[in-house]
Design an enzyme around this catalytic site. Structure first.
Site, PDB file in Angstrom:
ATOM      1  N   HIS A 120       3.744  -6.178  -8.419  1.00  0.00           N
ATOM      2  CA  HIS A 120       2.522  -6.329  -7.636  1.00  0.00           C
ATOM      3  C   HIS A 120       1.893  -7.668  -7.970  1.00  0.00           C
ATOM      4  O   HIS A 120       1.933  -8.106  -9.126  1.00  0.00           O
ATOM      5  CB  HIS A 120       1.534  -5.200  -7.939  1.00  0.00           C
ATOM      6  CG  HIS A 120       2.068  -3.866  -7.536  1.00  0.00           C
ATOM      7  ND1 HIS A 120       2.044  -3.427  -6.227  1.00  0.00           N
ATOM      8  CD2 HIS A 120       2.693  -2.909  -8.249  1.00  0.00           C
ATOM      9  CE1 HIS A 120       2.624  -2.235  -6.167  1.00  0.00           C
ATOM     10  NE2 HIS A 120       3.045  -1.902  -7.375  1.00  0.00           N
TER      11      HIS A 120
ATOM     12  N   ALA B   1       0.812  -1.225   0.000  1.00  0.00           N
ATOM     13  CA  ALA B   1       0.000   0.000   0.000  1.00  0.00           C
ATOM     14  C   ALA B   1       0.846   1.276   0.000  1.00  0.00           C
ATOM     15  O   ALA B   1       0.362   2.345  -0.393  1.00  0.00           O
ATOM     16  CB  ALA B   1      -0.945   0.001   1.191  1.00  0.00           C
TER      17      ALA B   1
ATOM     18  N   ARG C  91      -8.198  -2.163 -10.168  1.00  0.00           N
ATOM     19  CA  ARG C  91      -8.868  -2.188  -8.865  1.00  0.00           C
ATOM     20  C   ARG C  91      -9.411  -0.805  -8.513  1.00  0.00           C
ATOM     21  O   ARG C  91      -9.789  -0.046  -9.393  1.00  0.00           O
ATOM     22  CB  ARG C  91      -7.883  -2.737  -7.823  1.00  0.00           C
ATOM     23  CG  ARG C  91      -7.378  -4.145  -8.205  1.00  0.00           C
ATOM     24  CD  ARG C  91      -6.416  -4.693  -7.197  1.00  0.00           C
ATOM     25  NE  ARG C  91      -7.067  -4.844  -5.887  1.00  0.00           N
ATOM     26  CZ  ARG C  91      -6.395  -5.037  -4.745  1.00  0.00           C
ATOM     27  NH1 ARG C  91      -5.066  -5.117  -4.769  1.00  0.00           N
ATOM     28  NH2 ARG C  91      -7.047  -5.156  -3.607  1.00  0.00           N
TER      29      ARG C  91
ATOM     30  N   GLU D 188       9.495  -2.747 -10.014  1.00  0.00           N
ATOM     31  CA  GLU D 188       8.389  -2.766  -9.044  1.00  0.00           C
ATOM     32  C   GLU D 188       7.417  -3.877  -9.456  1.00  0.00           C
ATOM     33  O   GLU D 188       7.101  -4.014 -10.643  1.00  0.00           O
ATOM     34  CB  GLU D 188       7.674  -1.412  -9.057  1.00  0.00           C
ATOM     35  CG  GLU D 188       6.484  -1.378  -8.095  1.00  0.00           C
ATOM     36  CD  GLU D 188       5.907   0.017  -7.921  1.00  0.00           C
ATOM     37  OE1 GLU D 188       6.682   0.980  -7.707  1.00  0.00           O
ATOM     38  OE2 GLU D 188       4.668   0.147  -7.984  1.00  0.00           O
TER      39      GLU D 188
HETATM   40  C1  DQA Z   1      -0.239  -4.963  -3.794  1.00  0.00           C
HETATM   41  C2  DQA Z   1      -1.296  -3.968  -4.291  1.00  0.00           C
HETATM   42  C3  DQA Z   1      -1.492  -2.847  -3.281  1.00  0.00           C
HETATM   43  O1  DQA Z   1      -2.503  -1.973  -3.740  1.00  0.00           O
HETATM   44  C4  DQA Z   1      -1.929  -3.420  -1.950  1.00  0.00           C
HETATM   45  O2  DQA Z   1      -2.040  -2.396  -0.995  1.00  0.00           O
HETATM   46  C5  DQA Z   1      -1.046  -4.510  -1.455  1.00  0.00           C
HETATM   47  C6  DQA Z   1      -0.577  -5.508  -2.426  1.00  0.00           C
HETATM   48  C7  DQA Z   1      -0.100  -6.160  -4.760  1.00  0.00           C
HETATM   49  O3  DQA Z   1       0.915  -6.827  -4.667  1.00  0.00           O
HETATM   50  O4  DQA Z   1      -1.006  -6.439  -5.546  1.00  0.00           O
HETATM   51  O5  DQA Z   1      -0.787  -4.635  -0.282  1.00  0.00           O
HETATM   52  O6  DQA Z   1       1.015  -4.301  -3.756  1.00  0.00           O
END
Ligand code: DQA
Length: 155
Positions: free
Chosen positions: A107, A84, A114, A105
């Site tokens: 995710h 986050a 989302r 980076e």
């Molecule tokens: C995240 C996406 C973020 O928005 C979220 O707060 C997370 C996980 C992901 O890996 O998809 O904690 O970084």
């Protein structure tokens, strides 16, 4: 191909200590151990080229302290999932900017598909690029992209 292994640190931010158990519908059922398994089984070539360390913390300051240590240690690359803090932390963005360690980076989820707030990103501008939406595989793909980049800049 450059000789020796790249020293790479994988950093996970807040609420990423229980990947695989936290909202599996959104983040997947695989934990971070799966990253190592995939590397060993499916990507032995990549695995052989990296010396991997892992770090997870929930606190912004702890993450920044660890990144500064990585800079002191001359870590060559980072794969980072800021959780986050991606959406809120100017401090983390500032840190990534000044330590200037090449990084990808990642995710687990596709943050652009989302809630609106997750489209705000204060960290990605410092990265080589972002990989999002592939669960734990995002980390493997991030490592692949990072090694490709590190090879390229050594040529
Ligand atoms: C995240 C996406 C973020 O928005 C979220 O707060 C997370 C996980 C992901 O890996 O998809 O904690 O970084």
């Amino acid at each position: 191909m450059p000789e020796g292994k790249y020293s790479i640190l994988v950093v996970n931010g807040p609420n990423l200590g229980y990947i695989g158990q936290r909202h599996p519908g959104t983040y997947g059922t695989q934990g971070m151990d799966a990253m190592h398994t995939i590397l060993e089984k499916d990507r032995p070539g990549l695995s052989a080229r990296i010396h991997l360390s892992r770090f997870q913390a929930n606190g912004e300051g702890e993450i920044i302290d660890r990144l500064e240590q990585a800079w002191k240690d001359k870590v060559q690359g980072l794969v980072i999932n800021p959780g986050a803090y991606t959406h809120t932390s100017l401090a983390l963005g500032d840190c990534l900017a000044w330590i200037n360690i090449p990084h990808v980076e990642v995710h687990l989820s596709n943050i652009w598909s989302r809630e609106e707030i997750r489209r705000q990103n204060l960290t990605a501008a410092q990265s080589l690029g972002v990989i999002a939406g592939f669960g734990v595989m995002s980390y493997v793909l991030g490592l692949e992209a990072l090694v490709w980049h590190l090879d390229k800049i050594q040529d």
